[in-house]
Design a protein around this motif. Structure first.
Motif, PDB file in Angstrom:
ATOM      1  N   ARG A 199     125.678  81.931  56.173  1.00 51.98           N
ATOM      2  CA  ARG A 199     124.981  82.853  55.243  1.00 51.98           C
ATOM      3  C   ARG A 199     125.918  83.500  54.277  1.00 51.98           C
ATOM      4  NH1 ARG A 199     120.683  82.905  53.931  1.00 51.98           N
ATOM      5  NH2 ARG A 199     120.606  85.246  53.811  1.00 51.98           N
ATOM      6  N   ILE A 200     127.197  83.960  54.633  1.00 49.75           N
ATOM      7  CA  ILE A 200     127.908  84.714  53.701  1.00 49.75           C
ATOM      8  C   ILE A 200     128.398  84.015  52.730  1.00 49.75           C
ATOM      9  CG2 ILE A 200     130.506  85.638  53.610  1.00 49.75           C
ATOM     10  CD1 ILE A 200     130.141  86.585  56.581  1.00 49.75           C
ATOM     11  N   TRP A 201     128.541  82.527  52.836  1.00 47.52           N
ATOM     12  CA  TRP A 201     128.897  81.648  51.711  1.00 47.52           C
ATOM     13  C   TRP A 201     127.650  81.485  50.809  1.00 47.52           C
ATOM     14  CZ3 TRP A 201     131.841  79.529  48.620  1.00 47.52           C
ATOM     15  CH2 TRP A 201     131.577  78.159  47.804  1.00 47.52           C
ATOM     16  N   ALA A 202     126.351  81.544  51.131  1.00 47.12           N
ATOM     17  CA  ALA A 202     125.217  81.476  50.825  1.00 47.12           C
ATOM     18  C   ALA A 202     124.965  82.462  49.896  1.00 47.12           C
ATOM     19  CB  ALA A 202     124.026  80.857  51.689  1.00 47.12           C
ATOM     20  N   GLN A 203     125.373  83.828  50.249  1.00 45.01           N
ATOM     21  CA  GLN A 203     124.963  84.988  49.402  1.00 45.01           C
ATOM     22  C   GLN A 203     126.167  84.847  48.479  1.00 45.01           C
ATOM     23  OE1 GLN A 203     124.737  88.372  51.928  1.00 45.01           O
ATOM     24  NE2 GLN A 203     123.058  87.499  53.096  1.00 45.01           N
ATOM     25  N   PHE A 204     127.262  84.773  48.708  1.00 44.19           N
ATOM     26  CA  PHE A 204     128.403  84.779  47.641  1.00 44.19           C
ATOM     27  C   PHE A 204     128.129  83.808  46.612  1.00 44.19           C
ATOM     28  CE2 PHE A 204     132.495  82.736  46.193  1.00 44.19           C
ATOM     29  CZ  PHE A 204     133.106  83.883  45.590  1.00 44.19           C
ATOM     30  N   LYS A 205     127.652  82.570  47.245  1.00 42.95           N
ATOM     31  CA  LYS A 205     127.335  81.570  45.941  1.00 42.95           C
ATOM     32  C   LYS A 205     126.161  81.746  44.985  1.00 42.95           C
ATOM     33  CE  LYS A 205     125.681  76.579  45.599  1.00 42.95           C
ATOM     34  NZ  LYS A 205     125.323  75.566  46.339  1.00 42.95           N
ATOM     35  N   GLU A 206     125.007  82.779  45.580  1.00 38.88           N
ATOM     36  CA  GLU A 206     123.887  83.190  45.057  1.00 38.88           C
ATOM     37  C   GLU A 206     124.257  84.340  44.072  1.00 38.88           C
ATOM     38  OE1 GLU A 206     119.516  85.160  45.848  1.00 38.88           O
ATOM     39  OE2 GLU A 206     121.067  84.288  47.504  1.00 38.88           O
ATOM     40  N   MET A 225     127.479  85.276  43.130  1.00 43.31           N
ATOM     41  CA  MET A 225     128.758  85.157  42.288  1.00 43.31           C
ATOM     42  C   MET A 225     128.831  83.853  41.339  1.00 43.31           C
ATOM     43  SD  MET A 225     130.232  88.106  42.856  1.00 43.31           S
ATOM     44  CE  MET A 225     131.877  87.830  42.033  1.00 43.31           C
ATOM     45  N   ILE A 226     128.742  82.884  42.317  1.00 41.94           N
ATOM     46  CA  ILE A 226     128.916  81.449  41.748  1.00 41.94           C
ATOM     47  C   ILE A 226     127.927  81.104  40.625  1.00 41.94           C
ATOM     48  CG2 ILE A 226     129.559  79.044  42.334  1.00 41.94           C
ATOM     49  CD1 ILE A 226     130.932  79.930  44.696  1.00 41.94           C
ATOM     50  N   GLU A 227     126.677  80.913  41.155  1.00 40.74           N
ATOM     51  CA  GLU A 227     125.490  80.583  40.393  1.00 40.74           C
ATOM     52  C   GLU A 227     125.436  81.514  39.088  1.00 40.74           C
ATOM     53  OE1 GLU A 227     122.141  80.444  42.747  1.00 40.74           O
ATOM     54  OE2 GLU A 227     122.691  78.787  43.980  1.00 40.74           O
ATOM     55  N   PRO A 228     125.501  82.729  39.041  1.00 41.25           N
ATOM     56  CA  PRO A 228     125.412  83.628  38.017  1.00 41.25           C
ATOM     57  C   PRO A 228     126.659  83.191  36.963  1.00 41.25           C
ATOM     58  CG  PRO A 228     125.120  84.828  39.695  1.00 41.25           C
ATOM     59  CD  PRO A 228     125.586  83.787  40.242  1.00 41.25           C
ATOM     60  N   ALA A 235     128.392  80.474  32.119  1.00 41.39           N
ATOM     61  CA  ALA A 235     129.283  79.369  31.391  1.00 41.39           C
ATOM     62  C   ALA A 235     128.353  78.367  30.730  1.00 41.39           C
ATOM     63  CB  ALA A 235     130.082  78.583  32.248  1.00 41.39           C
ATOM     64  N   GLN A 236     127.251  78.068  31.257  1.00 38.63           N
ATOM     65  CA  GLN A 236     126.548  77.079  30.611  1.00 38.63           C
ATOM     66  C   GLN A 236     125.531  77.517  29.498  1.00 38.63           C
ATOM     67  OE1 GLN A 236     126.000  73.841  31.501  1.00 38.63           O
ATOM     68  NE2 GLN A 236     124.802  73.652  29.711  1.00 38.63           N
ATOM     69  N   GLU A 237     125.434  78.896  29.353  1.00 40.27           N
ATOM     70  CA  GLU A 237     124.784  79.566  28.071  1.00 40.27           C
ATOM     71  C   GLU A 237     125.899  79.776  27.135  1.00 40.27           C
ATOM     72  OE1 GLU A 237     123.168  83.007  29.790  1.00 40.27           O
ATOM     73  OE2 GLU A 237     121.206  82.282  30.687  1.00 40.27           O
ATOM     74  N   THR A 238     126.995  80.012  27.551  1.00 49.13           N
ATOM     75  CA  THR A 238     128.089  80.139  26.535  1.00 49.13           C
ATOM     76  C   THR A 238     128.431  78.660  25.688  1.00 49.13           C
ATOM     77  OG1 THR A 238     129.162  81.849  27.830  1.00 49.13           O
ATOM     78  CG2 THR A 238     130.449  80.792  26.208  1.00 49.13           C
TER      79      THR A 238
END
Length: 214
Positions: A168-175, A177-180, A185-188
């Motif tokens: 759950r901690i990893w899923a929240q961190f990914k949601e 921090m990582i995904e945004p 980066a993709q938008e850039t």
């Protein structure tokens, strides 16, 4: 990459399963037929043996208690009877001499059997001379008595809870921090591509105006 990923995960899962299977307590219903004290020279398999009994000297050669037993189906089993002391696994066993005396008291014959629940950890392997370590003994009513592994249930439930919380901690961190960061980066990159396309189009228009190309 998918094959490599699942191979790594499968190997890790196998190692965790082997570690837990070796370390967690198991209970056998057997008939004790004898005890003995052997002088053992420990070699490459020394890490499958416990530390020397608490209060005794260390070394690769030492006396070790053994408990000889027979399963209800007639198969034989030998358990070592060693102190674990303050080491791993954390059973804090320091009464191997008392356990040896209990085992002698519980010996029986096939004609008048006494069935004993032997709680132990470890494996039996004849090739590598490995024996499970008996932690405790208690007499039971018969060979069909049902033993509920409460300790294993509690430990495995706790580990499952810890793994769930880590997931759950990893899923929240990914949601959060990582995904945004990936989206940004993709938008850039997309913006840079659009700018490059506009610059290319502008340069093409300039060449057409200068050289009169249509």
């Amino acid at each position: 990459m998918r094959f490599l990923k699942w191979s790594v995960l499968g190997t890790l899962a196998l190692l965790v399963f082997a570690f837990l299977h070796y370390t967690l307590p198991q209970t056998d219903i057997v008939r004790i037929v004898g005890t003995e004290n052997r002088r053992m020279d420990l070699g490459e398999n020394a890490w499958f043996w416990a530390a020397p009994d608490v209060g005794t000297g260390s070394g690769t050669s030492r006396d070790i208690f053994f408990i000889n037993a027979v399963y209800p189906d007639g198969k034989t089993m030998e358990y070592r009877n060693e102190d674990t002391g303050w080491g791993w696994p954390p059973y804090f066993k320091m009464d191997s001499s008392s356990t040896n005396t209990e085992a002698k008291e519980m010996q029986s014959t096939a004609a008048a059997p006494k069935w004993v629940a032997v709680t132990h950890y470890g494996w039996r392997n004849q090739l590598f001379t490995i024996f499970p370590n008996a932690i405790s003994l208690r007499q039971v009513e018969g060979p069909d008595v049902r033993i509920i592994p409460w300790v294993n249930i509690v430990i495995l439930s706790f580990l499952a809870f810890v793994l769930f919380m880590l997931w759950r901690i990893w899923a929240q961190f990914k949601e959060r921090m990582i995904e945004p960061a990936v989206i940004e980066a993709q938008e850039t990159l997309d913006d840079l591509d659009r700018r490059a396309d506009r610059a290319k189009a502008g340069m093409g228009g300039w060449f057409r105006r200068v050289f009169g190309r249509k």
